[in-house]
Every structure is written in structure tokens, then in C-alpha cells.
Design a protein around this motif. Structure first.
Motif, PDB file in Angstrom:
ATOM      1  N   ARG A  44       0.837  -1.196   0.000  1.00  0.00           N
ATOM      2  CA  ARG A  44       0.000   0.000   0.000  1.00  0.00           C
ATOM      3  C   ARG A  44       0.875   1.251   0.000  1.00  0.00           C
ATOM      4  NH1 ARG A  44      -5.795  -0.445   0.260  1.00  0.00           N
ATOM      5  NH2 ARG A  44      -5.529   1.701   0.848  1.00  0.00           N
ATOM      6  N   VAL A  45       2.138   1.108   0.381  1.00  0.00           N
ATOM      7  CA  VAL A  45       3.121   2.189   0.372  1.00  0.00           C
ATOM      8  C   VAL A  45       4.371   1.625  -0.281  1.00  0.00           C
ATOM      9  CG1 VAL A  45       4.562   3.666   1.832  1.00  0.00           C
ATOM     10  CG2 VAL A  45       2.209   3.186   2.509  1.00  0.00           C
ATOM     11  N   VAL A 103       9.379  -5.242 -12.919  1.00  0.00           N
ATOM     12  CA  VAL A 103       7.971  -5.599 -13.079  1.00  0.00           C
ATOM     13  C   VAL A 103       7.404  -4.993 -14.356  1.00  0.00           C
ATOM     14  CG1 VAL A 103       5.664  -5.470 -12.048  1.00  0.00           C
ATOM     15  CG2 VAL A 103       7.674  -5.820 -10.585  1.00  0.00           C
ATOM     16  N   THR A 104       7.511  -3.681 -14.484  1.00  0.00           N
ATOM     17  CA  THR A 104       6.930  -3.001 -15.632  1.00  0.00           C
ATOM     18  C   THR A 104       7.547  -1.618 -15.781  1.00  0.00           C
ATOM     19  OG1 THR A 104       4.842  -2.413 -16.708  1.00  0.00           O
ATOM     20  CG2 THR A 104       4.991  -1.975 -14.369  1.00  0.00           C
ATOM     21  N   ARG A 156      10.697  -4.954  -7.876  1.00  0.00           N
ATOM     22  CA  ARG A 156      10.481  -5.628  -6.598  1.00  0.00           C
ATOM     23  C   ARG A 156      11.845  -5.935  -5.996  1.00  0.00           C
ATOM     24  NH1 ARG A 156       6.106  -8.863  -9.163  1.00  0.00           N
ATOM     25  NH2 ARG A 156       4.197  -7.886  -8.464  1.00  0.00           N
ATOM     26  N   ASP A 157      11.986  -5.686  -4.695  1.00  0.00           N
ATOM     27  CA  ASP A 157      13.239  -6.036  -4.024  1.00  0.00           C
ATOM     28  C   ASP A 157      13.305  -7.558  -3.856  1.00  0.00           C
ATOM     29  OD1 ASP A 157      11.923  -6.809  -1.615  1.00  0.00           O
ATOM     30  OD2 ASP A 157      12.395  -4.951  -0.587  1.00  0.00           O
ATOM     31  N   PRO A 158      14.392  -8.100  -3.312  1.00  0.00           N
ATOM     32  CA  PRO A 158      14.517  -9.562  -3.213  1.00  0.00           C
ATOM     33  C   PRO A 158      13.414 -10.261  -2.408  1.00  0.00           C
ATOM     34  CG  PRO A 158      16.656  -8.559  -2.956  1.00  0.00           C
ATOM     35  CD  PRO A 158      15.646  -7.434  -2.958  1.00  0.00           C
ATOM     36  N   GLU A 159      12.682  -9.519  -1.572  1.00  0.00           N
ATOM     37  CA  GLU A 159      11.590 -10.130  -0.810  1.00  0.00           C
ATOM     38  C   GLU A 159      10.223  -9.780  -1.380  1.00  0.00           C
ATOM     39  OE1 GLU A 159      11.616 -10.730   3.260  1.00  0.00           O
ATOM     40  OE2 GLU A 159      13.766 -11.046   3.377  1.00  0.00           O
ATOM     41  N   GLU A 211       7.468  -3.828  -3.597  1.00  0.00           N
ATOM     42  CA  GLU A 211       7.510  -2.975  -4.767  1.00  0.00           C
ATOM     43  C   GLU A 211       8.203  -1.661  -4.457  1.00  0.00           C
ATOM     44  OE1 GLU A 211       4.503  -4.180  -3.630  1.00  0.00           O
ATOM     45  OE2 GLU A 211       3.948  -5.633  -5.161  1.00  0.00           O
ATOM     46  N   PHE A 212       8.935  -1.160  -5.456  1.00  0.00           N
ATOM     47  CA  PHE A 212       9.494   0.195  -5.411  1.00  0.00           C
ATOM     48  C   PHE A 212       9.601   0.684  -6.847  1.00  0.00           C
ATOM     49  CE2 PHE A 212      13.191  -2.534  -5.773  1.00  0.00           C
ATOM     50  CZ  PHE A 212      14.103  -1.848  -6.552  1.00  0.00           C
ATOM     51  N   CYS A 213       9.704   1.984  -7.017  1.00  0.00           N
ATOM     52  CA  CYS A 213       9.800   2.556  -8.355  1.00  0.00           C
ATOM     53  C   CYS A 213      11.108   3.296  -8.525  1.00  0.00           C
ATOM     54  CB  CYS A 213       8.665   3.550  -8.600  1.00  0.00           C
ATOM     55  SG  CYS A 213       7.044   2.778  -8.740  1.00  0.00           S
ATOM     56  N   LEU A 214      11.689   3.147  -9.703  1.00  0.00           N
ATOM     57  CA  LEU A 214      12.810   3.997 -10.107  1.00  0.00           C
ATOM     58  C   LEU A 214      12.206   5.125 -10.903  1.00  0.00           C
ATOM     59  CD1 LEU A 214      15.329   1.252 -11.298  1.00  0.00           C
ATOM     60  CD2 LEU A 214      15.246   2.403  -9.076  1.00  0.00           C
TER      61      LEU A 214
END
Length: 142
Positions: free
Chosen positions: A83-84, A118-119, A132-135, A138-141
Motif C-alpha cells: 500500500r506504500v 515488473v513493468t 520488486r526487491d529480493p523479498e 515494490e518500489f519505483c525507479l
């Protein structure tokens, strides 16, 4: 009064996830408490069993500008979308193909550290890459 905050991650392996985020963000692991040369020395002195040494991990921006990141071990795996999420700004000041190339190069780098691409997305002149990090977080560049 200034408000400070930290970002907390749940993880299966706090040490490994912390190593990943240190590489991505240029962060460092929190120093051991005063009077101890290493965390292992401190944890031994406190009587914490070795099997619990990876229960927590904390990272900090060496320049003091970014928030602290705290990583805590949890027994359950990640099962749903975040969610964050973190937006990692690696394309500041760049536009067009130069920005796209910079973000794709960074995506390649973090993939080599264990992330998954991811996309890619773009809207109104902006471009980002969802990772996605190793676990699986989600994060965005950007």
C-alpha cells in the motif's frame, strides 16, 4: 518542532534485505552501540542467542538527509501488493531518452543485486520503472 520518521520493512532475512537497500540507496548499516566494535560483540554481550542475531537491521543515510530504514523479521511471507512503496529518484534533472536510458541502466544494476523488474510506465512526459526487491516489496525507479 521537526518531525522525523523511519521506513519499516517486514522481512524473512533482515540482513540480506538491508544489504540490498544499502547498495540501492548508498546507505550504511547503523553503527554498533558505543563501546562495541561490532554488532556481534554487542549481541553476545547482551546474551542474545546467535539464532536471533538476524531479527532486526537498521540502515541510515550517511549524509543524514534520508530517513532511517528499519527491517524486522516476521514469520509470514509477503502475500499482497504494497500500500506504500519507495520511489528511488535516479533520473533527477534528466528528460526524454536520456532519462529513460538512466532509469533502465539503474534497473539493470538493481536486478544484478537481486531485484526484479515488473513493468515500465510513462504518463504526461514522466517515465518510471516498477521493481520488486529480493523479498517482493515494490518500489519505483524515477
Amino acid at each position: 518542532m521537526a518531525t522525523t520518521f523511519q521506513v519499516t520493512f517486514d522481512a524473512a532475512d533482515p540482513r540480506a534485505l538491508g544489504d540490498f537497500w544499502c547498495e540501492v540507496l548508498g546507505y550504511v548499516r547503523d553503527a554498533p552501540p558505543e563501546g562495541f566494535a561490532t554488532w556481534e560483540e554487542a549481541l553476545t554481550a547482551w546474551g542474545l542467542p546467535e539464532e536471533r542475531w538476524n531479527d532486526k537491521n537498521a540502515l541510515r543515510d550517511p549524509d543524514g538527509a534520508g530517513p532511517r530504514i528499519f527491517i524486522q523479521k516476521v514469520p509470514e511471507p509477503k502475500t499482497a501488493k504494497n500500500r506504500v512503496h519507495l520511489d528511488v529518484n535516479v533520473g533527477a534533472g534528466l528528460r526524454g531518452e536520456e532519462r529513460v536510458a538512466r532509469l533502465r541502466a539503474e534497473a539493470d544494476r538493481v536486478e544484478s543485486l537481486g531485484a526484479t523488474r515488473v513493468t515500465e510506465g510513462s504518463e504526461l512526459g514522466d517515465f518510471w520503472i516498477v521493481m520488486r526487491d529480493p523479498e517482493g516489496n515494490e518500489f519505483c525507479l524515477q
